[in-house]
Design a protein around this motif. Structure first.
Motif, PDB file in Angstrom:
ATOM      1  N   MET A  46      -5.582  21.758  -0.759  1.00 36.49           N
ATOM      2  CA  MET A  46      -4.440  21.531  -1.654  1.00 36.49           C
ATOM      3  C   MET A  46      -4.739  20.345  -2.584  1.00 36.49           C
ATOM      4  SD  MET A  46      -0.432  21.017  -0.740  1.00 36.49           S
ATOM      5  CE  MET A  46      -0.662  19.864   0.573  1.00 36.49           C
ATOM      6  N   ASN A  47      -4.436  20.530  -3.845  1.00 38.56           N
ATOM      7  CA  ASN A  47      -4.624  19.442  -4.807  1.00 38.56           C
ATOM      8  C   ASN A  47      -3.258  18.996  -5.331  1.00 38.56           C
ATOM      9  OD1 ASN A  47      -7.612  19.372  -5.035  1.00 38.56           O
ATOM     10  ND2 ASN A  47      -7.293  21.494  -5.666  1.00 38.56           N
ATOM     11  N   LEU A  48      -2.987  17.707  -5.189  1.00 38.59           N
ATOM     12  CA  LEU A  48      -1.692  17.159  -5.598  1.00 38.59           C
ATOM     13  C   LEU A  48      -1.886  16.122  -6.689  1.00 38.59           C
ATOM     14  CD1 LEU A  48      -0.189  16.156  -2.146  1.00 38.59           C
ATOM     15  CD2 LEU A  48       0.182  18.273  -3.403  1.00 38.59           C
ATOM     16  N   ILE A  49      -0.887  15.999  -7.535  1.00 36.38           N
ATOM     17  CA  ILE A  49      -0.892  14.919  -8.525  1.00 36.38           C
ATOM     18  C   ILE A  49       0.352  14.070  -8.290  1.00 36.38           C
ATOM     19  CG2 ILE A  49      -0.653  14.366 -10.984  1.00 36.38           C
ATOM     20  CD1 ILE A  49      -2.138  16.978 -11.594  1.00 36.38           C
ATOM     21  N   LEU A  50       0.156  12.750  -8.229  1.00 35.55           N
ATOM     22  CA  LEU A  50       1.291  11.837  -8.224  1.00 35.55           C
ATOM     23  C   LEU A  50       1.394  11.280  -9.628  1.00 35.55           C
ATOM     24  CD1 LEU A  50       0.839   9.986  -4.797  1.00 35.55           C
ATOM     25  CD2 LEU A  50       1.912  12.194  -5.301  1.00 35.55           C
ATOM     26  N   LEU A  51       2.522  11.566 -10.253  1.00 38.43           N
ATOM     27  CA  LEU A  51       2.712  11.227 -11.668  1.00 38.43           C
ATOM     28  C   LEU A  51       3.853  10.217 -11.770  1.00 38.43           C
ATOM     29  CD1 LEU A  51       1.983  12.180 -14.609  1.00 38.43           C
ATOM     30  CD2 LEU A  51       3.750  13.907 -14.358  1.00 38.43           C
ATOM     31  N   GLY A  52       3.657   9.200 -12.580  1.00 40.79           N
ATOM     32  CA  GLY A  52       4.756   8.241 -12.742  1.00 40.79           C
ATOM     33  C   GLY A  52       4.264   6.994 -13.430  1.00 40.79           C
ATOM     34  N   PRO A  53       5.200   6.163 -13.846  1.00 41.35           N
ATOM     35  CA  PRO A  53       4.834   4.946 -14.577  1.00 41.35           C
ATOM     36  C   PRO A  53       4.089   3.943 -13.700  1.00 41.35           C
ATOM     37  CG  PRO A  53       7.172   4.964 -14.064  1.00 41.35           C
ATOM     38  CD  PRO A  53       6.652   6.299 -13.655  1.00 41.35           C
ATOM     39  N   PRO A  54       3.418   2.969 -14.313  1.00 48.84           N
ATOM     40  CA  PRO A  54       2.744   1.931 -13.512  1.00 48.84           C
ATOM     41  C   PRO A  54       3.785   1.164 -12.701  1.00 48.84           C
ATOM     42  CG  PRO A  54       2.836   1.313 -15.853  1.00 48.84           C
ATOM     43  CD  PRO A  54       3.301   2.728 -15.764  1.00 48.84           C
ATOM     44  N   GLY A  55       3.445   0.913 -11.435  1.00 48.24           N
ATOM     45  CA  GLY A  55       4.365   0.156 -10.574  1.00 48.24           C
ATOM     46  C   GLY A  55       5.383   1.040  -9.865  1.00 48.24           C
ATOM     47  N   ALA A  56       5.237   2.375  -9.993  1.00 50.33           N
ATOM     48  CA  ALA A  56       6.228   3.288  -9.405  1.00 50.33           C
ATOM     49  C   ALA A  56       6.023   3.510  -7.911  1.00 50.33           C
ATOM     50  CB  ALA A  56       6.195   4.633 -10.130  1.00 50.33           C
ATOM     51  N   GLY A  57       4.870   3.086  -7.383  1.00 48.95           N
ATOM     52  CA  GLY A  57       4.610   3.272  -5.953  1.00 48.95           C
ATOM     53  C   GLY A  57       3.701   4.448  -5.653  1.00 48.95           C
ATOM     54  N   LYS A  58       2.998   4.970  -6.664  1.00 44.92           N
ATOM     55  CA  LYS A  58       2.125   6.133  -6.467  1.00 44.92           C
ATOM     56  C   LYS A  58       0.998   5.813  -5.472  1.00 44.92           C
ATOM     57  CE  LYS A  58       0.803   6.507 -10.808  1.00 44.92           C
ATOM     58  NZ  LYS A  58       1.471   5.335 -11.419  1.00 44.92           N
ATOM     59  N   GLY A  59       0.403   4.633  -5.616  1.00 44.26           N
ATOM     60  CA  GLY A  59      -0.728   4.246  -4.774  1.00 44.26           C
ATOM     61  C   GLY A  59      -0.317   4.172  -3.306  1.00 44.26           C
ATOM     62  N   THR A  60       0.822   3.553  -3.051  1.00 45.36           N
ATOM     63  CA  THR A  60       1.329   3.425  -1.675  1.00 45.36           C
ATOM     64  C   THR A  60       1.537   4.802  -1.059  1.00 45.36           C
ATOM     65  OG1 THR A  60       2.511   1.452  -2.368  1.00 45.36           O
ATOM     66  CG2 THR A  60       3.249   2.463  -0.312  1.00 45.36           C
ATOM     67  N   GLN A  61       2.160   5.705  -1.814  1.00 45.95           N
ATOM     68  CA  GLN A  61       2.444   7.041  -1.275  1.00 45.95           C
ATOM     69  C   GLN A  61       1.159   7.857  -1.138  1.00 45.95           C
ATOM     70  OE1 GLN A  61       5.236   7.742   0.088  1.00 45.95           O
ATOM     71  NE2 GLN A  61       6.363   5.973  -0.680  1.00 45.95           N
ATOM     72  N   ALA A  62       0.208   7.640  -2.031  1.00 46.20           N
ATOM     73  CA  ALA A  62      -1.050   8.382  -1.953  1.00 46.20           C
ATOM     74  C   ALA A  62      -1.774   8.044  -0.649  1.00 46.20           C
ATOM     75  CB  ALA A  62      -1.936   8.068  -3.156  1.00 46.20           C
ATOM     76  N   VAL A  63      -1.772   6.764  -0.278  1.00 45.56           N
ATOM     77  CA  VAL A  63      -2.440   6.344   0.958  1.00 45.56           C
ATOM     78  C   VAL A  63      -1.762   7.003   2.162  1.00 45.56           C
ATOM     79  CG1 VAL A  63      -2.870   4.337   2.440  1.00 45.56           C
ATOM     80  CG2 VAL A  63      -3.287   4.177  -0.015  1.00 45.56           C
ATOM     81  N   ARG A  64      -0.420   7.058   2.130  1.00 40.10           N
ATOM     82  CA  ARG A  64       0.311   7.671   3.251  1.00 40.10           C
ATOM     83  C   ARG A  64       0.029   9.175   3.342  1.00 40.10           C
ATOM     84  NH1 ARG A  64       5.968   4.401   3.891  1.00 40.10           N
ATOM     85  NH2 ARG A  64       5.040   2.339   3.715  1.00 40.10           N
ATOM     86  N   LEU A  65      -0.024   9.830   2.186  1.00 39.49           N
ATOM     87  CA  LEU A  65      -0.294  11.269   2.163  1.00 39.49           C
ATOM     88  C   LEU A  65      -1.712  11.578   2.606  1.00 39.49           C
ATOM     89  CD1 LEU A  65       1.310  12.372  -1.201  1.00 39.49           C
ATOM     90  CD2 LEU A  65       1.796  13.367   1.039  1.00 39.49           C
ATOM     91  N   GLU A  66      -2.603  10.677   2.246  1.00 44.57           N
ATOM     92  CA  GLU A  66      -4.013  10.855   2.612  1.00 44.57           C
ATOM     93  C   GLU A  66      -4.127  10.918   4.135  1.00 44.57           C
ATOM     94  OE1 GLU A  66      -6.636   7.517   1.569  1.00 44.57           O
ATOM     95  OE2 GLU A  66      -8.065   9.005   0.847  1.00 44.57           O
ATOM     96  N   ALA A  67      -3.449   9.980   4.794  1.00 44.20           N
ATOM     97  CA  ALA A  67      -3.495   9.934   6.256  1.00 44.20           C
ATOM     98  C   ALA A  67      -2.782  11.152   6.846  1.00 44.20           C
ATOM     99  CB  ALA A  67      -2.837   8.645   6.742  1.00 44.20           C
TER     100      ALA A  67
END
Ligand code: AMP
Length: 194
Positions: A1-22
């Motif tokens: 599955m390929n997902l994109i997290l889209l949103g402005p800088p500072g929206a929390g994409k990085g934090t959620q990406a790490v959680r989804l990765e795990a």
């Protein structure tokens, strides 16, 4: 599955990406992190993009697309990727569709984080001030004289992707102003089962 997290800088994409990765065994691919590593290594790409990142402008599409294409060929991307900070322009989104199609793959879902500009500015200002107070390095593009340019670039170049992915029928929205755990739960409910 390929997902994109889209949103402005500072929206929390990085934090959620790490959680989804795990949680899902996918590989987080942050083009911002990749570009910062290139700068740290002072590679050819790093030297090309250093001033662009410092100004909060976007790196040329061809440079980012080439970098992503190379990275995706690695075995750790085989089960799928969470794109964090990519694509940022319609041209990049079209290149990604073509790149995945060439391997019989596609973008399965796009999660857009909605966060008011005023909240983003407050978050990033607080983050920079806290780092400074703790004697830690502050990302140059998180500084108050640069951050508004990153936000402007998001609205001008990246926000059109919301309509782009809506037309593809794969866009989901989360309220990125909720606490992190609630954003995570909302994303879990929106995405297809593993
Ligand atoms: P980020 O860590 O995602 O906020 O990215 C930091 C900076 O890297 C951005 O402000 C841009 O200068 C550059 N950058 C990251 N990803 C991209 C992209 N997909 N296209 C163009 N520039 C990018």
């Amino acid at each position: 599955m390929n997902l994109i997290l889209l949103g402005p800088p500072g929206a929390g994409k990085g934090t959620q990406a790490v959680r989804l990765e795990a949680a899902r065994g996918l590989k987080q691919l942050s083009t911002g992190d990749m570009l910062r590593s290139e700068i740290k290594a002072q590679s050819a790409i790093g030297r090309e993009v250093e001033a662009i990142l410092a100004r909060g402008d976007l790196v040329p599409d061809a440079t980012v697309v080439r970098m992503v294409e190379t990275r995706m060929a690695a075995p750790d991307c085989a089960k799928g990727v969470i794109f964090d900070g990519f694509p940022r322009t319609v041209a990049q989104a079209e290149a990604l569709n073509a790149m995945l199609a060439a391997h019989g793959q596609k973008v399965d879902a796009v999660v857009v984080f909605t966060v008011d500009d005023a909240i983003l500015i407050e978050r990033v200002t607080n983050r920079a001030a806290a780092a400074e107070a703790a004697g830690q390095p502050v990302r140059p593009d998180d500084r108050p004289d640069v951050f508004p340019n990153r936000l402007a670039k998001f609205h001008r170049e990246t926000a059109p992707l919301i309509a782009f992915y809506e037309r593809m029928g794969i866009l989901k929205a989360v309220d990125g102003m909720q606490p992190m755990a609630e954003v995570e739960a909302a994303i879990g409910r929106l995405l297809p089962a593993k």
